[in-house]
Design a protein around this motif. Structure first.
Motif, PDB file in Angstrom:
ATOM      1  N   UNK A  94       5.020  -8.498  -6.927  1.00 55.20           N
ATOM      2  CA  UNK A  94       6.028  -7.477  -6.664  1.00 55.20           C
ATOM      3  C   UNK A  94       5.328  -6.139  -6.504  1.00 55.20           C
ATOM      4  N   UNK A  95       5.695  -5.387  -5.476  1.00 50.15           N
ATOM      5  CA  UNK A  95       5.058  -4.100  -5.188  1.00 50.15           C
ATOM      6  C   UNK A  95       6.115  -3.007  -5.227  1.00 50.15           C
ATOM      7  N   UNK A  96       6.302  -2.397  -6.384  1.00 55.71           N
ATOM      8  CA  UNK A  96       7.330  -1.368  -6.555  1.00 55.71           C
ATOM      9  C   UNK A  96       6.784   0.002  -6.148  1.00 55.71           C
ATOM     10  N   UNK A  97       6.636   0.164  -4.843  1.00 54.06           N
ATOM     11  CA  UNK A  97       6.082   1.399  -4.305  1.00 54.06           C
ATOM     12  C   UNK A  97       7.010   2.578  -4.560  1.00 54.06           C
ATOM     13  N   UNK A 130       3.721  -4.607   1.669  1.00 55.05           N
ATOM     14  CA  UNK A 130       4.958  -3.877   1.920  1.00 55.05           C
ATOM     15  C   UNK A 130       5.671  -3.618   0.596  1.00 55.05           C
ATOM     16  N   UNK A 131       6.439  -2.546   0.555  1.00 54.13           N
ATOM     17  CA  UNK A 131       7.164  -2.196  -0.663  1.00 54.13           C
ATOM     18  C   UNK A 131       8.244  -3.230  -0.970  1.00 54.13           C
ATOM     19  N   UNK A 132       8.388  -3.557  -2.248  1.00 51.78           N
ATOM     20  CA  UNK A 132       9.456  -4.460  -2.686  1.00 51.78           C
ATOM     21  C   UNK A 132      10.747  -3.710  -2.978  1.00 51.78           C
ATOM     22  N   UNK A 133      10.650  -2.393  -3.166  1.00 49.17           N
ATOM     23  CA  UNK A 133      11.818  -1.566  -3.432  1.00 49.17           C
ATOM     24  C   UNK A 133      11.905  -0.466  -2.391  1.00 49.17           C
ATOM     25  N   UNK A 148      -4.104   1.740   4.452  1.00 48.86           N
ATOM     26  CA  UNK A 148      -3.517   0.399   4.531  1.00 48.86           C
ATOM     27  C   UNK A 148      -4.633  -0.628   4.668  1.00 48.86           C
ATOM     28  N   UNK A 149      -4.643  -1.598   3.760  1.00 50.20           N
ATOM     29  CA  UNK A 149      -5.724  -2.577   3.708  1.00 50.20           C
ATOM     30  C   UNK A 149      -5.162  -3.971   3.975  1.00 50.20           C
ATOM     31  N   UNK A 150      -5.642  -4.613   5.043  1.00 45.66           N
ATOM     32  CA  UNK A 150      -5.252  -5.987   5.321  1.00 45.66           C
ATOM     33  C   UNK A 150      -3.953  -6.120   6.094  1.00 45.66           C
ATOM     34  N   UNK A 151      -3.632  -7.339   6.506  1.00 47.15           N
ATOM     35  CA  UNK A 151      -2.517  -7.572   7.430  1.00 47.15           C
ATOM     36  C   UNK A 151      -1.137  -7.455   6.808  1.00 47.15           C
ATOM     37  N   UNK A 152      -1.016  -7.456   5.471  1.00 51.09           N
ATOM     38  CA  UNK A 152       0.304  -7.405   4.846  1.00 51.09           C
ATOM     39  C   UNK A 152       0.801  -5.988   4.605  1.00 51.09           C
ATOM     40  N   UNK A 153      -0.067  -5.004   4.768  1.00 51.86           N
ATOM     41  CA  UNK A 153       0.347  -3.612   4.598  1.00 51.86           C
ATOM     42  C   UNK A 153       1.245  -3.196   5.764  1.00 51.86           C
ATOM     43  N   UNK A 154       2.320  -2.522   5.463  1.00 47.93           N
ATOM     44  CA  UNK A 154       3.280  -2.093   6.481  1.00 47.93           C
ATOM     45  C   UNK A 154       3.023  -0.632   6.824  1.00 47.93           C
ATOM     46  N   UNK A 155       2.313  -0.391   7.919  1.00 49.88           N
ATOM     47  CA  UNK A 155       1.926   0.986   8.229  1.00 49.88           C
ATOM     48  C   UNK A 155       3.109   1.838   8.649  1.00 49.88           C
TER      49      UNK A 155
END
Length: 275
Positions: A94-97, A130-133, A148-155
């Protein structure tokens, strides 16, 4: 977060004073986490850190948000690097950005957090996912650079966070240690650069299975010469809709920072398609 007042001081700030936050997404593998710590150590080693110059706060987040080092602690390279080496891997999926940026905003305005009035604030946001929230609360006076690092980062989240500074897009954690380190040093620590002078650097907009890659670097001198710029976007069937949106994000980032006018920069945007 404490709101107790700090003692007043009449000591003038050094010309190289800078409050710097590292906001680190740690919902990653153990190997990626270790590479992130190497990145932090390399950057801190090359910074001019002292009580009078650069101050560092490090925040890691996944499901929870943890302040690993704060402005209120001793600002020395040795102490900060020692703490970086002690940071424990938490992981998670979970990525609570949004939650992390709320904590960052509260720290930036709290008089008890150690942030300094009239000192520029830089935020280096190292993100793998990507952010989970929802991202709804941001520090108002900070210059935020998304790494942003790697393919899962949402620029495209960078547009929500910082409309003036285009993201730094890296293919993997190895590039974070190399190119990522250089980017931070060039944008925060060059004698000729202020925290708000950032310029996009053109790169090939080629068909690829990875996200569109582009970088930022310090703008050491304003560009005042007339220039004709053509963006040729690949609109063929080989390009996924998400990749085409990444291209558009790159172009919009350039346009926001360019000096466009009849006697300065001219821009043409074209789309190539298969016939």
């Amino acid at each position: 977060i404490s709101t107790s007042l700090l003692p007043l001081t009449t000591t003038p700030f050094h010309k190289n004073s800078l409050d710097t936050y590292f906001l680190i997404d740690t919902a990653v593998t153990q190997e990626e986490f270790n590479m992130t710590k190497i990145f932090l150590e390399n950057v801190i080693e090359r910074m001019d850190i002292s009580e009078e110059t650069i101050h560092i706060t490090i925040i890691q987040y996944s499901y929870d948000v943890t302040v690993e080092y704060a402005f209120t602690e001793k600002q020395s390279k040795e102490d900060i690097i020692k703490r970086v080496r002690e940071i424990q891997y938490r992981g998670g999926n979970v990525t609570n950005t949004g939650k992390a940026f709320r904590v960052l905003d509260e720290l930036s305005v709290s008089t008890g957090s150690g942030s300094r009035d009239q000192v520029p604030t830089m935020v280096y946001w190292v993100v793998h996912n990507s952010a989970s929230d929802n991202i709804t609360q941001l520090p108002t006076d900070a210059n935020i650079t998304m790494i942003a690092v790697g393919p899962k980062a949402n620029i495209r989240e960078a547009e929500l966070v910082s409309k003036d500074i285009p993201p730094v897009v890296l293919q993997n954690s190895t590039e974070l240690v190399t190119r990522g380190t250089d980017t931070v040093i060039n944008t925060c620590c060059s004698e000729k650069v202020s925290p708000t002078t950032m310029a996009p650097v053109a790169t090939t907009l080629a068909s690829t299975s990875q996200p569109l890659a582009y970088i930022t670097q310090a703008a050491t001198e304003p560009c005042t010469k007339p220039m004709d710029v053509i963006f040729l976007l690949d609109g063929s069937s080989n390009i996924k809709p998400s990749q085409f949106e990444d291209m558009k994000t790159f172009v919009k980032s350039f346009i926001r920072k360019a000096d466009i006018g009849p006697n300065t920069t001219h821009v043409s945007v074209r789309r190539s398609e298969e016939h």
